[in-house]
Design an enzyme around this catalytic site. Structure first.
Site, PDB file in Angstrom:
ATOM      1  N   CYS A 185     -37.939 -64.431 -70.831  1.00  0.00           N
ATOM      2  CA  CYS A 185     -39.073 -65.352 -70.788  1.00  0.00           C
ATOM      3  C   CYS A 185     -38.606 -66.796 -70.569  1.00  0.00           C
ATOM      4  CB  CYS A 185     -39.903 -65.174 -72.058  1.00  0.00           C
ATOM      5  SG  CYS A 185     -41.569 -65.828 -71.982  1.00  0.00           S
ATOM      6  N   HIS A 186     -38.979 -67.700 -71.476  1.00  0.00           N
ATOM      7  CA  HIS A 186     -38.612 -69.110 -71.355  1.00  0.00           C
ATOM      8  C   HIS A 186     -37.149 -69.371 -71.701  1.00  0.00           C
ATOM      9  CE1 HIS A 186     -42.965 -69.482 -71.245  1.00  0.00           C
ATOM     10  NE2 HIS A 186     -42.812 -70.724 -70.812  1.00  0.00           N
ATOM     11  N   GLY A 187     -36.401 -68.339 -72.096  1.00  0.00           N
ATOM     12  CA  GLY A 187     -34.975 -68.504 -72.342  1.00  0.00           C
ATOM     13  C   GLY A 187     -34.246 -69.032 -71.121  1.00  0.00           C
TER      14      GLY A 187
ATOM     15  N   GLN B 142     -35.013 -71.474 -69.463  1.00  0.00           N
ATOM     16  CA  GLN B 142     -34.958 -72.935 -69.540  1.00  0.00           C
ATOM     17  C   GLN B 142     -33.622 -73.402 -70.106  1.00  0.00           C
ATOM     18  OE1 GLN B 142     -38.631 -73.463 -71.831  1.00  0.00           O
ATOM     19  NE2 GLN B 142     -39.542 -74.462 -70.047  1.00  0.00           N
TER      20      GLN B 142
END
Length: 185
Positions: free
Chosen positions: A117-119, A121
């Site tokens: 997911c947003h990992g 980033q």
């Protein structure tokens, strides 16, 4: 069995933190869950992201997740692999130079890394995606490509492996993501 570092923080996605933590432990691995500024026994708040037909995910309060190690004492050289959950935490963790240095270590050393997911980033901010294929929540596609990576636009239930990196769009991909991560451990 592998000794794994999990870097997380407040408002990490609940499933993307608890499920890999518990699954990896159940498979016999050791997992140290850490957060900058917190110690073993402290907790991080989680958020549950759900897909309910809106233009983006909804967000609901999750559980408190207990950390079992100190961030400051977590030397990445002593770990075999890294897990980076998604949720809101990567938004602010990516501004911490110590977090970025720990993430970069795993790539420099060629150790297995699983991000969801947003990992992505954190991976983008650490500068480790150049020339790599990486999946993430679709809203993070720009960060993947802007950092020199190729965004893997795959189904929310799928995962992709590029060398030592295993990534997935969100928690519905847990079976594929964890299977691929376990294979490279």
């Amino acid at each position: 069995m592998a000794k794994i570092l999990m870097i997380t923080g407040d408002f990490t996605e609940d499933y993307e933190t608890m499920v890999p933590f518990q699954t990896l432990l159940a498979c016999g691995h050791s997992v140290d869950a850490v957060c900058p500024g917190k110690k073993a026994g402290d907790t991080v708040k989680t958020a549950i992201h759900d897909f309910e037909g809106d233009q983006t995910y909804s967000e609901k309060p999750g559980h408190n997740f207990a950390l079992n190690a100190d961030f400051s004492a977590a030397d990445p050289a002593g770990y075999d692999a890294l897990v980076v959950p998604g949720g809101r935490a990567p938004e602010y963790l990516r501004m911490n130079p110590d977090v970025l240095a720990k993430v970069k270590h795993f790539f420099d050393a060629g150790k297995p890394v699983a991000a969801i997911c947003h990992g992505a980033q954190l991976l983008a901010a650490a500068g480790v995606l150049k020339g790599r294929t990486c999946s993430a929540y679709p809203a993070c596609a720009y960060e993947v490509t802007a950092s020199g990576g190729t965004f893997a636009d795959i189904a929310v239930t799928e995962a992709v492996t590029d060398g030592n990196l295993v990534t997935a769009p969100a928690w519905p991909a847990h079976p594929a993501w964890l299977k691929q991560f376990l294979a490279i451990l």
